[in-house]
Motif scaffolding. Sequence first.
Motif, PDB file in Angstrom:
ATOM      1  N   GLY B   8     -30.477 -89.723   7.205  1.00 61.60           N
ATOM      2  CA  GLY B   8     -29.316 -88.688   7.538  1.00 61.60           C
ATOM      3  C   GLY B   8     -28.763 -88.151   6.394  1.00 61.60           C
ATOM      4  N   ARG B   9     -27.896 -87.038   6.710  1.00 61.86           N
ATOM      5  CA  ARG B   9     -27.058 -86.096   5.776  1.00 61.86           C
ATOM      6  C   ARG B   9     -25.590 -86.226   6.317  1.00 61.86           C
ATOM      7  N   VAL B  10     -24.637 -86.466   5.351  1.00 63.43           N
ATOM      8  CA  VAL B  10     -23.279 -86.131   5.644  1.00 63.43           C
ATOM      9  C   VAL B  10     -22.738 -84.724   4.847  1.00 63.43           C
ATOM     10  N   ASN B  11     -22.336 -83.714   5.324  1.00 62.65           N
ATOM     11  CA  ASN B  11     -22.051 -82.608   4.413  1.00 62.65           C
ATOM     12  C   ASN B  11     -20.908 -82.066   5.164  1.00 62.65           C
ATOM     13  N   THR B  12     -19.832 -82.091   4.599  1.00 62.25           N
ATOM     14  CA  THR B  12     -18.393 -81.656   4.718  1.00 62.25           C
ATOM     15  C   THR B  12     -17.944 -80.816   3.809  1.00 62.25           C
ATOM     16  N   SER B  13     -17.073 -79.817   4.226  1.00 63.12           N
ATOM     17  CA  SER B  13     -16.544 -78.787   3.178  1.00 63.12           C
ATOM     18  C   SER B  13     -15.192 -78.484   3.672  1.00 63.12           C
ATOM     19  N   VAL B  14     -14.139 -78.228   2.760  1.00 58.67           N
ATOM     20  CA  VAL B  14     -12.950 -77.750   2.663  1.00 58.67           C
ATOM     21  C   VAL B  14     -12.969 -76.120   2.598  1.00 58.67           C
ATOM     22  N   GLU B  15     -12.627 -75.515   3.447  1.00 56.39           N
ATOM     23  CA  GLU B  15     -12.963 -73.884   3.336  1.00 56.39           C
ATOM     24  C   GLU B  15     -11.619 -73.231   3.849  1.00 56.39           C
ATOM     25  N   GLN B  16     -11.274 -72.115   3.051  1.00 60.33           N
ATOM     26  CA  GLN B  16     -10.332 -71.043   3.291  1.00 60.33           C
ATOM     27  C   GLN B  16     -11.057 -69.901   3.741  1.00 60.33           C
ATOM     28  N   THR B  17     -10.681 -69.705   5.302  1.00 58.42           N
ATOM     29  CA  THR B  17     -11.202 -68.739   6.166  1.00 58.42           C
ATOM     30  C   THR B  17     -10.466 -67.609   6.434  1.00 58.42           C
ATOM     31  N   LYS B  18     -11.109 -66.558   6.539  1.00 55.62           N
ATOM     32  CA  LYS B  18     -10.331 -65.400   7.037  1.00 55.62           C
ATOM     33  C   LYS B  18     -11.147 -64.386   7.944  1.00 55.62           C
ATOM     34  N   VAL B  19     -10.758 -63.937   8.993  1.00 53.10           N
ATOM     35  CA  VAL B  19     -11.038 -63.003   9.930  1.00 53.10           C
ATOM     36  C   VAL B  19     -10.510 -61.662   9.270  1.00 53.10           C
ATOM     37  N   GLN B  20     -11.011 -60.530   9.196  1.00 55.67           N
ATOM     38  CA  GLN B  20     -10.363 -59.135   9.024  1.00 55.67           C
ATOM     39  C   GLN B  20      -9.197 -59.099   9.825  1.00 55.67           C
ATOM     40  N   TYR B 299     -20.523 -79.072  -4.238  1.00 60.46           N
ATOM     41  CA  TYR B 299     -20.698 -77.365  -4.114  1.00 60.46           C
ATOM     42  C   TYR B 299     -19.534 -76.648  -3.899  1.00 60.46           C
ATOM     43  N   ALA B 300     -19.483 -75.410  -4.408  1.00 61.13           N
ATOM     44  CA  ALA B 300     -18.540 -74.444  -4.010  1.00 61.13           C
ATOM     45  C   ALA B 300     -19.445 -72.986  -3.377  1.00 61.13           C
ATOM     46  N   GLN B 301     -18.867 -72.324  -2.433  1.00 56.66           N
ATOM     47  CA  GLN B 301     -19.501 -71.279  -2.230  1.00 56.66           C
ATOM     48  C   GLN B 301     -18.683 -70.324  -1.404  1.00 56.66           C
ATOM     49  N   TRP B 302     -19.029 -68.974  -1.456  1.00 53.86           N
ATOM     50  CA  TRP B 302     -18.152 -67.869  -0.991  1.00 53.86           C
ATOM     51  C   TRP B 302     -19.025 -66.918   0.015  1.00 53.86           C
ATOM     52  N   THR B 303     -18.819 -66.752   1.062  1.00 50.60           N
ATOM     53  CA  THR B 303     -19.705 -65.977   1.841  1.00 50.60           C
ATOM     54  C   THR B 303     -18.751 -64.992   2.512  1.00 50.60           C
ATOM     55  N   LYS B 304     -19.621 -63.694   2.902  1.00 51.46           N
ATOM     56  CA  LYS B 304     -18.894 -62.618   3.460  1.00 51.46           C
ATOM     57  C   LYS B 304     -19.701 -61.887   4.539  1.00 51.46           C
ATOM     58  N   ILE B 305     -19.573 -61.749   5.727  1.00 49.57           N
ATOM     59  CA  ILE B 305     -20.210 -60.762   6.474  1.00 49.57           C
ATOM     60  C   ILE B 305     -19.283 -59.382   6.784  1.00 49.57           C
ATOM     61  N   ASP B 306     -19.953 -58.511   6.254  1.00 57.56           N
ATOM     62  CA  ASP B 306     -19.421 -57.045   6.238  1.00 57.56           C
ATOM     63  C   ASP B 306     -20.129 -56.457   7.491  1.00 57.56           C
ATOM     64  N   ASN B 307     -19.247 -56.488   8.490  1.00 59.44           N
ATOM     65  CA  ASN B 307     -19.700 -55.826   9.704  1.00 59.44           C
ATOM     66  C   ASN B 307     -19.635 -54.134   9.792  1.00 59.44           C
ATOM     67  N   ASP B 308     -20.669 -53.454  10.527  1.00 61.36           N
ATOM     68  CA  ASP B 308     -20.500 -51.815  10.506  1.00 61.36           C
ATOM     69  C   ASP B 308     -19.109 -51.571  11.130  1.00 61.36           C
ATOM     70  N   LYS B 309     -18.280 -50.607  10.777  1.00 62.54           N
ATOM     71  CA  LYS B 309     -17.262 -50.200  11.614  1.00 62.54           C
ATOM     72  C   LYS B 309     -16.120 -50.820  12.100  1.00 62.54           C
ATOM     73  N   GLN B 310     -16.033 -51.820  11.073  1.00 62.10           N
ATOM     74  CA  GLN B 310     -15.026 -52.890  11.418  1.00 62.10           C
ATOM     75  C   GLN B 310     -13.576 -52.046  11.492  1.00 62.10           C
ATOM     76  N   ASN B 337     -15.788 -61.322   8.507  1.00 62.03           N
ATOM     77  CA  ASN B 337     -15.615 -62.792   8.104  1.00 62.03           C
ATOM     78  C   ASN B 337     -15.797 -63.342   6.911  1.00 62.03           C
ATOM     79  N   THR B 338     -14.997 -63.992   6.195  1.00 63.92           N
ATOM     80  CA  THR B 338     -15.241 -64.411   4.788  1.00 63.92           C
ATOM     81  C   THR B 338     -14.612 -65.990   4.681  1.00 63.92           C
ATOM     82  N   SER B 339     -15.257 -66.723   3.913  1.00 63.51           N
ATOM     83  CA  SER B 339     -15.143 -68.150   3.905  1.00 63.51           C
ATOM     84  C   SER B 339     -15.163 -68.460   2.375  1.00 63.51           C
TER      85      SER B 339
END
Lengths: 348, 348, 348
Positions: B8-20, B299-310, B337-339
């Motif tokens: 198995g695998r356990v993978n848990t993160s603490v994230e700061q999330t933001k919707v535009q 790990y540390a990670q930053w991800t962003k979805i940049d949607n058209d016409k937002q 969406n950003t986290s």
Amino acid sequence: QSNVTIYGRVNTSVEQTKVQGEDSATQVVNNASRFGFRGTEDLGNGLSALFQIETGFASDTGAGDFASRDSFVGLKGNLGTVKLGFITSPLYYATHDYLGMHNHDTGFSSDAFLWVPAYDPEKFFVRNSVTYASPTFGGGFTFEAQYAALNEQVADIGGNDANARNDNPSHYSATLSYDNGPLHVGFGYAQTNRFYNFDDGKSKDSALVLAGVYDFKTVVVGLLAEHNKSDNGGLQAITGLTGDHDRNHYRVAVMMPVGASEFHVNYGVAQDWSSTDDTGARQLTLAYNYNLSKRTKVYAQWTKIDNDKQKESIGNGGAYDGGGAYSFLGSGLGLDNTSFGVGLRHNF
Amino acid sequence: QSNVTIYGRVNTSVEQTKVQGEDSATQVVNNASRFGFRGTEDLGNGLSALFQIETGFASDTGAGDFASRDSFVGLKGNLGTVKLGFITSPLYYATHDYLGMHNHDTGFSSDAFLWVPAYDPEKFFVRNSVTYASPTFGGGFTFEAQYAALNEQVADIGGNDANARNDNPSHYSATLSYDNGPLHVGFGYAQTNRFYNFDDGKSKDSALVLAGVYDFKTVVVGLLAEHNKSDNGGLQAITGLTGDHDRNHYRVAVMMPVGASEFHVNYGVAQDWSSTDDTGARQLTLAYNYNLSKRTKVYAQWTKIDNDKQKESIGNGGAYDGGGAYSFLGSGLGLDNTSFGVGLRHNF
Amino acid sequence: QSNVTIYGRVNTSVEQTKVQGEDSATQVVNNASRFGFRGTEDLGNGLSALFQIETGFASDTGAGDFASRDSFVGLKGNLGTVKLGFITSPLYYATHDYLGMHNHDTGFSSDAFLWVPAYDPEKFFVRNSVTYASPTFGGGFTFEAQYAALNEQVADIGGNDANARNDNPSHYSATLSYDNGPLHVGFGYAQTNRFYNFDDGKSKDSALVLAGVYDFKTVVVGLLAEHNKSDNGGLQAITGLTGDHDRNHYRVAVMMPVGASEFHVNYGVAQDWSSTDDTGARQLTLAYNYNLSKRTKVYAQWTKIDNDKQKESIGNGGAYDGGGAYSFLGSGLGLDNTSFGVGLRHNF
């Protein structure tokens, strides 16, 4: 630490299914796959503690409620075994189980005529129960009994009584088995009370079953006779028939082993419910098993439920007079169900 | 008894999330944690039986449906492997999986542009399926194919057709992979038919994917190109767009290992669906992994979805012309969406 | 491969239960049965990774959501242990747990006065949390703290706020324990914010708890004192009382071991919520355990909740002025609950 055994079975088939009057469909089907843990602890003086936690899961679609099959804790001593929990009816293992030797009442070729309301709305898994199993006595006899308090289920799984606690709905059964070499005979009775709460709140569903199997080496033959009664009971929920009715159910199972192959024929008849014509049905199953090992088999099987009066009922709205109500494809009253499948079963 | 492996695998993160347009929020997030059992049985003559039962669970909130990930039974021989059950698309493992090397398409940094309707409404887990995988041939090639009968799912998980049995909704895919030392190339096609039952009942969603990864030792580079079509299909359920549309999706993944550290950059582009402006998006992920062992990383990670016409879509009611519809936070059309998260992953 | 330990507990009882003014009923009852997997990996330098996946299941009716109890991944080093996931409140283990020594707050004899809204609506299982536990310091002290982001739960399990992300509902707690030979003392505070979203959206539920246990060998005595506040909080959901209220809760537990037998008396008092008469209650539990081994016991227990003002409230419609709202049988305000049970508990 303790000694926990992991065990289970995955049984999946690809089937061509057909409801009378519709096109056939291809389905990938789970045949009662399960996964479990069990263990025992020696407590000394011939006493031991035992537990089992078994989970049924859908090997086709991927889903499963943990502990959704036989899960219990118990004590075993010289006077027998007592178990508490969620336990398959002893009556099933004493009788019906022997007639399902081609695939053990899993999947579409299961015995469609088992009178489930006599046990529990969820097939034979009896919730909130206490069971007792005797040691073997008299040179091959065993006795088992089960009592279940169903007040929690009435609210949880389909009953319709808000005051279940006061009604004390309950289930009980008792069985006697005899095993001697190639012979097994099982006899028993099961009854569920006040579970289906219709006008008078006094539903009663019962099953009286006698079954025998003899292994002639070149062929194994099993016979079963069952008498069911449904007094203001589960019959209404399934077929719409109200009041008190009873029915007979007969089944014969034949298995011919040839090397690693097994050839099976299984035929059952559900007679009409009393005073109501065209509510009977017949089920024929032909099966071939090829044992790749003691734990793994591939198989092919064909099964058909031939419900009474199906021809007339097509298109007439489907009241309960449409005919027999037996179905493994969820079809309406009186419609035949057929399936041909090939499958793989692996025990571990 | 049998030899069952627990993994198995356990993978848990603490994230700061933001919707535009909203405040940011702190979340503790499950990244596709799973638990499983698998085993094999040697049947002789080069044949073996195999099974797997895998359960996905929410490592953050505590929940899980047993057998909710790849669960199957199969046979493996000299001519290849056949499996029956609930199986992740071979196309995923041949292509997309290589582009998700920073966290393997789990959690918020998963590839948001995967065209899920081409597989199954529940991501890549294909229910009621039969798969075939060839042995390696021609010095590094493998071929895989999958067929799934979806008639049970239409009723069960979001389809809207009461007569699913007669429509025969289905899914199939075929993939060809080539592996040679540092190089992997995967190519394949997947299609889901008659699953989304709109006016004409003939939905078709497909994905044609080519991906390649090369390990240059100091850097690993992966490229993916995908062409998707949605004919009266899943696109409507997700964005409201009706009719037939197609789209391209490109992605590049770069990983630089430095001792126990890994530095990742992942960039994807979903182009506009044909004939409809402002339905595209871009996703950028930056990630750092520190391997505490072969089995455990932080790990540390930053991800962003940049949607058209937002920008224009905020406050205008959110019809599909609001822009790109990609979201991991359940936001409306066109909203970014950003986290940013830190996490711990442990394999066992 | 890794070293995964399987462990668990099955605890099932048969009880005669009674709600004041109704007939008694027989029930087969699950007492918090659970099943789990856990493991550790030595990462060198005094650091180790650890995980646990625990599933609660209904040993009476057969049901269970995978990973529905403490499930987490963590790191343990010289400075302490950090865990991420779904974790029982450290405050419970530092205080309340010691007062439930007759059956560890499982089943009907659980402490009915624990102020659950101070933790999480699902008892003490705190979702989406991060916890820290210190090593032992100062000759017997340990410190623990927990933070949880509850925005996911507000939507998922009973909260009523569609905009949970922006409200940032949260839970935190801190505890200090001291252990020295026969003595344990635990002290701590827990608070849940903005979970119950009434008019002003600023609910706050808290628990301040002090508990101590001393093992005099011939008798073990435990004492607990708790102060609870509910500001626009969970009190309304449970009793209908609006606004800000506070309450005291006291409990004493006595256990006398005699060979393999244990005799238990447990008495708790919940005082009135401030400014509101007749909202208190008393709970008395008498229990006898017989240890068949270190892992297995049989037991008998009787427990009664005596709610304030129950006599007057029968038949008057059941507004919150009906009296104390404590119940393990789901009864209305002010009604007493009683149960007598015999059970079997097996640890593995």
